[in-house]
Design a protein around this motif. Sequence first.
Motif, PDB file in Angstrom:
ATOM      1  N   ARG A  58      93.882  70.719  15.555  1.00 57.20           N
ATOM      2  CA  ARG A  58      92.938  71.093  16.591  1.00 57.20           C
ATOM      3  C   ARG A  58      91.722  70.172  16.530  1.00 57.20           C
ATOM      4  N   PHE A  59      91.476  69.452  17.636  1.00 59.25           N
ATOM      5  CA  PHE A  59      90.242  68.691  17.752  1.00 59.25           C
ATOM      6  C   PHE A  59      89.164  69.593  18.337  1.00 59.25           C
ATOM      7  N   ILE A  60      87.939  69.463  17.829  1.00 54.30           N
ATOM      8  CA  ILE A  60      86.832  70.318  18.262  1.00 54.30           C
ATOM      9  C   ILE A  60      85.709  69.439  18.795  1.00 54.30           C
ATOM     10  N   GLU A  61      85.278  69.722  20.005  1.00 60.19           N
ATOM     11  CA  GLU A  61      84.116  69.014  20.536  1.00 60.19           C
ATOM     12  C   GLU A  61      82.881  69.354  19.692  1.00 60.19           C
ATOM     13  N   PHE A  62      82.061  68.358  19.437  1.00 59.88           N
ATOM     14  CA  PHE A  62      80.815  68.528  18.692  1.00 59.88           C
ATOM     15  C   PHE A  62      79.923  69.521  19.434  1.00 59.88           C
ATOM     16  N   MET A  63      79.582  70.634  18.753  1.00 57.67           N
ATOM     17  CA  MET A  63      78.868  71.733  19.397  1.00 57.67           C
ATOM     18  C   MET A  63      77.425  71.850  18.896  1.00 57.67           C
ATOM     19  N   ASP A  64      76.605  72.452  19.717  1.00 54.49           N
ATOM     20  CA  ASP A  64      75.185  72.662  19.398  1.00 54.49           C
ATOM     21  C   ASP A  64      74.976  73.995  18.697  1.00 54.49           C
ATOM     22  N   VAL A  65      75.655  74.182  17.578  1.00 53.67           N
ATOM     23  CA  VAL A  65      75.490  75.404  16.787  1.00 53.67           C
ATOM     24  C   VAL A  65      74.300  75.231  15.857  1.00 53.67           C
ATOM     25  N   GLY A  66      73.438  76.241  15.775  1.00 57.72           N
ATOM     26  CA  GLY A  66      72.292  76.160  14.888  1.00 57.72           C
ATOM     27  C   GLY A  66      71.217  75.212  15.391  1.00 57.72           C
ATOM     28  N   GLU A  67      70.266  74.918  14.501  1.00 54.99           N
ATOM     29  CA  GLU A  67      69.114  74.112  14.884  1.00 54.99           C
ATOM     30  C   GLU A  67      68.953  72.860  14.030  1.00 54.99           C
ATOM     31  N   THR A  68      69.852  72.606  13.093  1.00 54.13           N
ATOM     32  CA  THR A  68      69.646  71.505  12.147  1.00 54.13           C
ATOM     33  C   THR A  68      70.600  70.330  12.342  1.00 54.13           C
ATOM     34  N   ASN A  69      71.610  70.455  13.219  1.00 52.75           N
ATOM     35  CA  ASN A  69      72.596  69.373  13.302  1.00 52.75           C
ATOM     36  C   ASN A  69      72.224  68.275  14.291  1.00 52.75           C
ATOM     37  N   HIS A  70      71.017  68.385  14.914  1.00 50.87           N
ATOM     38  CA  HIS A  70      70.503  67.341  15.809  1.00 50.87           C
ATOM     39  C   HIS A  70      71.512  67.003  16.898  1.00 50.87           C
ATOM     40  N   TRP A  71      72.040  68.049  17.502  1.00 48.88           N
ATOM     41  CA  TRP A  71      73.056  67.877  18.545  1.00 48.88           C
ATOM     42  C   TRP A  71      72.515  67.083  19.718  1.00 48.88           C
ATOM     43  N   ASN A  72      73.346  66.176  20.209  1.00 45.64           N
ATOM     44  CA  ASN A  72      73.023  65.379  21.379  1.00 45.64           C
ATOM     45  C   ASN A  72      74.285  65.289  22.222  1.00 45.64           C
ATOM     46  N   SER A  73      74.185  65.611  23.488  1.00 48.30           N
ATOM     47  CA  SER A  73      75.379  65.615  24.333  1.00 48.30           C
ATOM     48  C   SER A  73      76.046  64.248  24.397  1.00 48.30           C
ATOM     49  N   ALA A  74      75.276  63.186  24.132  1.00 52.59           N
ATOM     50  CA  ALA A  74      75.858  61.846  24.155  1.00 52.59           C
ATOM     51  C   ALA A  74      76.871  61.649  23.033  1.00 52.59           C
ATOM     52  N   GLN A  75      76.798  62.479  21.999  1.00 50.93           N
ATOM     53  CA  GLN A  75      77.741  62.379  20.888  1.00 50.93           C
ATOM     54  C   GLN A  75      79.010  63.206  21.104  1.00 50.93           C
ATOM     55  N   VAL A  76      79.075  63.911  22.206  1.00 49.96           N
ATOM     56  CA  VAL A  76      80.251  64.737  22.482  1.00 49.96           C
ATOM     57  C   VAL A  76      81.354  63.873  23.081  1.00 49.96           C
ATOM     58  N   ILE A  77      82.493  63.848  22.448  1.00 50.62           N
ATOM     59  CA  ILE A  77      83.689  63.261  23.039  1.00 50.62           C
ATOM     60  C   ILE A  77      84.495  64.426  23.588  1.00 50.62           C
ATOM     61  N   ASP A  78      84.582  64.499  24.894  1.00 54.37           N
ATOM     62  CA  ASP A  78      85.143  65.703  25.501  1.00 54.37           C
ATOM     63  C   ASP A  78      86.666  65.706  25.486  1.00 54.37           C
ATOM     64  N   ALA A  79      87.219  66.826  25.905  1.00 59.45           N
ATOM     65  CA  ALA A  79      88.671  67.034  25.835  1.00 59.45           C
ATOM     66  C   ALA A  79      89.441  65.961  26.579  1.00 59.45           C
ATOM     67  N   GLN A  80      88.974  65.583  27.769  1.00 63.52           N
ATOM     68  CA  GLN A  80      89.703  64.601  28.565  1.00 63.52           C
ATOM     69  C   GLN A  80      89.744  63.243  27.873  1.00 63.52           C
ATOM     70  N   GLU A  81      88.648  62.859  27.234  1.00 63.71           N
ATOM     71  CA  GLU A  81      88.635  61.580  26.531  1.00 63.71           C
ATOM     72  C   GLU A  81      89.546  61.620  25.310  1.00 63.71           C
ATOM     73  N   ILE A  82      89.542  62.731  24.582  1.00 64.47           N
ATOM     74  CA  ILE A  82      90.435  62.872  23.430  1.00 64.47           C
ATOM     75  C   ILE A  82      91.887  62.772  23.875  1.00 64.47           C
TER      76      ILE A  82
END
Length: 332
Positions: A190-214
């Motif tokens: 299972r591949f998991i898109e990088f999610m904005d869980v919590g407040e410490t992982n410095h999530w940025n939508s630019a780092q998300v590789i979405d399902a279609q790209e995978i």
Amino acid sequence: MTATDTLHRPLHDLRISVTDRCNFRCRYCMPAEDFGPGHNFLPRSEILSFEEIVRVARVATGVGVRKLRLTGGEPLLRRGIEDLVAMLSTLDGIEEIALTTNGTLLAHHAEALALAGLARVTVSLDALDPLVFGHMNGVGARVERVLAGIEAARTFGLGVKVNSVIQRGVNESEILPLARWAREQQLTLRFIEFMDVGETNHWNSAQVIDAQEILSIIGREFPLDPLPPTHAGETARRWGFADRRGEIGIIASVSQPFCRGCTRLRLSADGQLFTCLFASHGHDLRPQLRGRADDSVLHSALLGLWQSRDDRYSEQRGQVHAPKAEMSYLGG
């Protein structure tokens, strides 16, 4: 009875965090700069005992829970984890007990877990390349230990799934190697898109590789056919290799939210019930558990909490700005 919430979603799964501690420092979950040597983890006195966990799980079966998953932190760091599995396996109404782990201690525990009644494990494996893997886990842990844990789990009859969180600029080069490996090993990946869980992982939508790209990346080498869901509320969308040698799935919480099918309740290691992975606060059960409340009071608390639930954070991403609890605390 099976409780339903305000969006008519049934309660089916209880995810139980048994510890907030972990031997990894993955940047998307528990970055070292925020969880360093001086970090204050939960004191032992605040963590639920096995007996308290079992009591919550038993009461939860009365409002619809049929599947249990043990999480952390890293659940294999909790001493006597096999004893907890054995205790939970005696509960009427529970159809399956699973566990999510980073796999480094799994080779040591696999046999005892299987004998205790564990059905399957989900192993986090974000890269096969040793350098990428060491960078991502934050402590230089060796990928060989995880692979040995997976092999041990299979040897002792545990079902195995593998989860890989993909971040652009970090491990997108591992998508195809992981797909090849899973296909060769006949493992569910299972591949998991990088999610904005919590407040410490410095999530940025630019780092998300979405399902279609995978899917596009894998499709360059392996033709894929869509597969139907195996059950209601399944989080991963599934594809089979065209030659029928296994399957891959994608958990696309960012690009393709599945809030409307969510059937999960989460119990933190210190007894907080959370109705959403992205929630900011939970409902504290410890006063009832450590007071003189009987099971009917706990039952009413669980029932009322679920029936009033209206969470759908992923569908509202960008509209909700309250601070979120950390994934290492909630258990993912």
